[in-house]
Structure formats: structure tokens, C-alpha cells
Design a protein around this motif. Structure first.
Motif, PDB file in Angstrom:
ATOM      1  N   LEU A 113       0.697  -1.248  -0.125  1.00 43.79           N
ATOM      2  CA  LEU A 113       0.169   0.169  -0.148  1.00 43.79           C
ATOM      3  C   LEU A 113       0.766   1.382   0.120  1.00 43.79           C
ATOM      4  N   ASP A 114       1.956   1.204   0.740  1.00 46.54           N
ATOM      5  CA  ASP A 114       2.827   2.353   0.761  1.00 46.54           C
ATOM      6  C   ASP A 114       3.204   2.591  -0.625  1.00 46.54           C
ATOM      7  N   ARG A 115       3.740   1.389  -1.658  1.00 43.06           N
ATOM      8  CA  ARG A 115       4.216   1.609  -3.096  1.00 43.06           C
ATOM      9  C   ARG A 115       3.119   2.557  -3.909  1.00 43.06           C
ATOM     10  N   LEU A 116       1.960   1.639  -3.560  1.00 39.58           N
ATOM     11  CA  LEU A 116       0.888   2.363  -4.409  1.00 39.58           C
ATOM     12  C   LEU A 116       0.401   3.567  -4.200  1.00 39.58           C
ATOM     13  N   HIS A 117       0.394   4.038  -2.884  1.00 39.71           N
ATOM     14  CA  HIS A 117       0.477   5.423  -2.582  1.00 39.71           C
ATOM     15  C   HIS A 117       1.255   6.220  -3.293  1.00 39.71           C
ATOM     16  N   ASP A 118       2.569   5.827  -3.039  1.00 38.29           N
ATOM     17  CA  ASP A 118       3.614   6.754  -3.355  1.00 38.29           C
ATOM     18  C   ASP A 118       3.612   7.274  -5.054  1.00 38.29           C
ATOM     19  N   GLU A 119       3.219   5.944  -5.562  1.00 40.57           N
ATOM     20  CA  GLU A 119       3.094   5.920  -7.187  1.00 40.57           C
ATOM     21  C   GLU A 119       2.020   6.866  -7.600  1.00 40.57           C
ATOM     22  N   ALA A 120       0.998   6.874  -6.930  1.00 39.75           N
ATOM     23  CA  ALA A 120      -0.065   7.516  -7.214  1.00 39.75           C
ATOM     24  C   ALA A 120       0.101   9.233  -7.020  1.00 39.75           C
ATOM     25  N   ALA A 121       0.807   9.223  -5.745  1.00 39.94           N
ATOM     26  CA  ALA A 121       1.287  10.790  -5.193  1.00 39.94           C
ATOM     27  C   ALA A 121       2.248  11.216  -6.489  1.00 39.94           C
ATOM     28  N   ALA A 122       3.009  10.375  -6.731  1.00 37.36           N
ATOM     29  CA  ALA A 122       4.108  10.847  -7.681  1.00 37.36           C
ATOM     30  C   ALA A 122       3.439  11.443  -8.962  1.00 37.36           C
ATOM     31  N   ASN A 123       2.111  10.704  -9.351  1.00 41.79           N
ATOM     32  CA  ASN A 123       1.700  10.881 -10.705  1.00 41.79           C
ATOM     33  C   ASN A 123       0.882  12.447 -10.620  1.00 41.79           C
ATOM     34  N   TRP A 124       0.271  12.459  -9.380  1.00 37.18           N
ATOM     35  CA  TRP A 124      -0.489  13.737  -9.033  1.00 37.18           C
ATOM     36  C   TRP A 124       0.520  14.882  -9.005  1.00 37.18           C
ATOM     37  N   GLU A 125       1.457  14.725  -8.284  1.00 36.44           N
ATOM     38  CA  GLU A 125       2.660  16.049  -8.366  1.00 36.44           C
ATOM     39  C   GLU A 125       3.190  16.234  -9.800  1.00 36.44           C
ATOM     40  N   ALA A 126       3.500  15.515 -10.582  1.00 35.18           N
ATOM     41  CA  ALA A 126       3.852  15.696 -11.644  1.00 35.18           C
ATOM     42  C   ALA A 126       2.831  16.135 -12.522  1.00 35.18           C
ATOM     43  N   TRP A 127       1.486  15.887 -12.597  1.00 40.06           N
ATOM     44  CA  TRP A 127       0.423  16.510 -13.079  1.00 40.06           C
ATOM     45  C   TRP A 127       0.461  17.944 -12.754  1.00 40.06           C
ATOM     46  N   ARG A 128       0.351  18.200 -11.473  1.00 42.73           N
ATOM     47  CA  ARG A 128       0.391  19.468 -10.781  1.00 42.73           C
ATOM     48  C   ARG A 128       1.638  20.554 -11.394  1.00 42.73           C
ATOM     49  N   GLU A 129       2.676  19.874 -11.480  1.00 38.55           N
ATOM     50  CA  GLU A 129       3.825  20.669 -11.964  1.00 38.55           C
ATOM     51  C   GLU A 129       3.578  20.975 -13.465  1.00 38.55           C
ATOM     52  N   ARG A 130       3.222  20.137 -14.059  1.00 36.23           N
ATOM     53  CA  ARG A 130       2.835  20.423 -15.697  1.00 36.23           C
ATOM     54  C   ARG A 130       1.482  21.665 -15.666  1.00 36.23           C
ATOM     55  N   ASP A 131       0.502  21.387 -14.854  1.00 37.70           N
ATOM     56  CA  ASP A 131      -0.564  22.114 -14.947  1.00 37.70           C
ATOM     57  C   ASP A 131       0.025  23.671 -14.755  1.00 37.70           C
ATOM     58  N   ASP A 132       0.778  23.864 -13.490  1.00 34.95           N
ATOM     59  CA  ASP A 132       1.162  24.999 -13.121  1.00 34.95           C
ATOM     60  C   ASP A 132       2.156  25.686 -14.368  1.00 34.95           C
ATOM     61  N   ARG A 133       2.863  25.039 -14.998  1.00 34.39           N
ATOM     62  CA  ARG A 133       4.111  25.303 -16.112  1.00 34.39           C
ATOM     63  C   ARG A 133       2.928  25.980 -17.308  1.00 34.39           C
ATOM     64  N   VAL A 134       1.961  25.158 -17.782  1.00 34.66           N
ATOM     65  CA  VAL A 134       1.164  25.550 -18.860  1.00 34.66           C
ATOM     66  C   VAL A 134       0.458  26.575 -18.388  1.00 34.66           C
ATOM     67  N   GLU A 135      -0.076  27.001 -17.340  1.00 39.40           N
ATOM     68  CA  GLU A 135      -1.126  27.948 -16.737  1.00 39.40           C
ATOM     69  C   GLU A 135      -0.200  29.204 -17.098  1.00 39.40           C
ATOM     70  N   ARG A 136       0.886  29.200 -17.206  1.00 37.64           N
ATOM     71  CA  ARG A 136       1.938  30.447 -17.130  1.00 37.64           C
ATOM     72  C   ARG A 136       2.133  30.675 -18.814  1.00 37.64           C
ATOM     73  N   ASP A 137       1.650  29.867 -19.806  1.00 38.00           N
ATOM     74  CA  ASP A 137       2.042  30.021 -21.138  1.00 38.00           C
ATOM     75  C   ASP A 137       1.411  31.509 -21.848  1.00 38.00           C
ATOM     76  N   PRO A 138       2.417  32.287 -22.223  1.00 36.37           N
ATOM     77  CA  PRO A 138       2.066  33.688 -22.754  1.00 36.37           C
ATOM     78  C   PRO A 138       0.882  33.723 -23.489  1.00 36.37           C
ATOM     79  N   ARG A 139       0.569  32.848 -24.606  1.00 36.52           N
ATOM     80  CA  ARG A 139      -0.612  32.976 -25.306  1.00 36.52           C
ATOM     81  C   ARG A 139      -1.711  32.719 -24.445  1.00 36.52           C
ATOM     82  N   TRP A 140      -1.790  31.778 -23.282  1.00 38.24           N
ATOM     83  CA  TRP A 140      -2.897  31.598 -22.869  1.00 38.24           C
ATOM     84  C   TRP A 140      -3.060  32.892 -21.908  1.00 38.24           C
TER      85      TRP A 140
END
Length: 202
Positions: A113-140
Motif C-alpha cells: 500500500l505504501d508503494r501504491l500510494h507513493d506511485e499515485a502521489a508522484a503521478n499527481w505531483e507530476a501533473w500539478r507541476e505540468r499544470d502550473d507550467r502551462v498556466e503560465r503560457d504567454p498566449r494563454w
């Protein structure tokens, strides 16, 4: 991640929640300061009504033809938001769902369960970083600013129209329609409508 705009029925980011409602309390001075002289109350109403219609149409057109296209592009770049939970099915066939807490400090009773949790948490953090980055797109950012400006113009025109005394029954009907289009009846709209009803009842 989207909500619905009160006037256009269009989706909005969560950061825009309540912005339109808060604008309703703005002063009428800027809108009324540019009001051209009218021969009578009916003429004044028609001018304000036409101004609101133009502003609403401009905001809706931009939203449908530009803003939504850019929003879809940005969302595609970020990818679908992963869930903040994961599921595990035991050998007996029972499935349990566990919440994901990014950066959690307490371990589960099971290393699996630790491993499954950490994998899911890592996926969510990676998405959050992408989302924060694209929200700063100049055209957007440019499109988002223009959308906000058009909504501000529409809201100012709506406030001016709602506070203008209705010169006839058709005008009052339109004001009622605008007022009840929102989930909650704004205090400013309630006051304006009651003043119209009292004046027409005399």
C-alpha cells in the motif's frame, strides 16, 4: 476543474469562481459617466440595453471562438488530472479505496500500500507541476486577460442596466429575466426590482 459562468453558461477555471458575483457590487460611476444625454427615460433605457447586448455578445463570441479553444489546448498540454486516491484489491476479491496525501509522513501497515500510494502521489505531483507550467503560457495568459476584460465590460453594462429605472413593462420583464438567471438573487438586483415595482404600482 471547470464551473459554469452565470451569464454565458460557459466553463470556467476554479480560480474564477465568484469573480462575476463580486463584481456586482462595483460602483456605477464609470458606466454612468459615459452615458450620452437621452431625450427621455425610454431612450436612456434603450441605450443602456443596447450597450449590454453588445457587451454580452462580444464576451460570448470571444469565449466560444477563442477562450474555449485555448483552454482546451492548455488542458491537453497538462493532461488529465489523476485522482487523489488509489484502489487495491485483495486476494479475497475485496476492493478498497485509499486517499492519496502527497508528501505524507505516515506509512501504511502494508509495504504494498505504501508503494501504491507513493506511485499515485508522484503521478499527481507530476501533473500539478505540468499544470502550473502551462498556466503560465504567454498566449494563454493574454487570452485569459482579454476574457476577463470582456466579462468586466459585460458586468458593468449589466449593473448599469439593472439600476436604470424600467420605463415600461418590457424593460421590467427583462430585468427580472437577468436577475433570476443567477442561482441566487443578488441584493442589488432585488433592490432595483422592488423600486421598479413600487414606482409602477403608483
Amino acid at each position: 476543474m471547470a464551473v459554469v459562468a452565470p451569464t454565458t453558461g460557459a466553463p470556467l477555471r476554479a480560480s474564477e469562481i465568484n469573480r462575476r458575483g463580486l463584481l456586482a457590487g462595483l460602483t456605477l460611476a464609470p458606466a454612468l459617466a459615459v452615458m450620452p444625454p437621452a431625450a427621455n427615460a425610454a431612450d436612456r433605457w434603450e441605450i443602456l440595453h443596447a450597450r449590454f447586448e453588445r457587451a454580452a455578445e462580444a464576451a460570448l463570441t470571444f469565449h466560444e471562438t477563442v477562450y474555449q479553444v485555448e483552454r482546451e489546448r492548455i488542458d491537453a498540454m497538462a493532461g488529465e488530472q489523476p485522482p487523489l486516491w488509489f484502489e487495491h484489491t485483495t486476494r479475497s476479491g475485496q476492493t478498497a479505496r485509499f486517499a492519496v496525501v502527497p508528501g505524507k509522513q505516515f506509512p501504511f501497515a502494508s509495504p504494498l500500500l505504501d508503494r501504491l500510494h507513493d506511485e499515485a502521489a508522484a503521478n499527481w505531483e507530476a501533473w500539478r507541476e505540468r499544470d502550473d507550467r502551462v498556466e503560465r503560457d504567454p498566449r494563454w495568459l493574454a487570452v485569459d486577460r482579454e476574457m476577463s476584460r470582456l466579462w468586466d465590460v459585460e458586468n458593468d453594462a449589466r449593473v448599469a442596466l439593472m439600476h436604470e429605472p424600467a420605463p415600461h413593462g418590457r424593460a421590467l420583464a427583462l430585468k427580472v429575466q437577468l436577475a433570476i438567471a443567477n442561482d441566487d438573487l443578488w441584493d442589488e438586483d432585488r433592490v432595483a426590482l422592488l423600486e421598479d415595482v413600487r414606482r409602477m404600482a403608483v
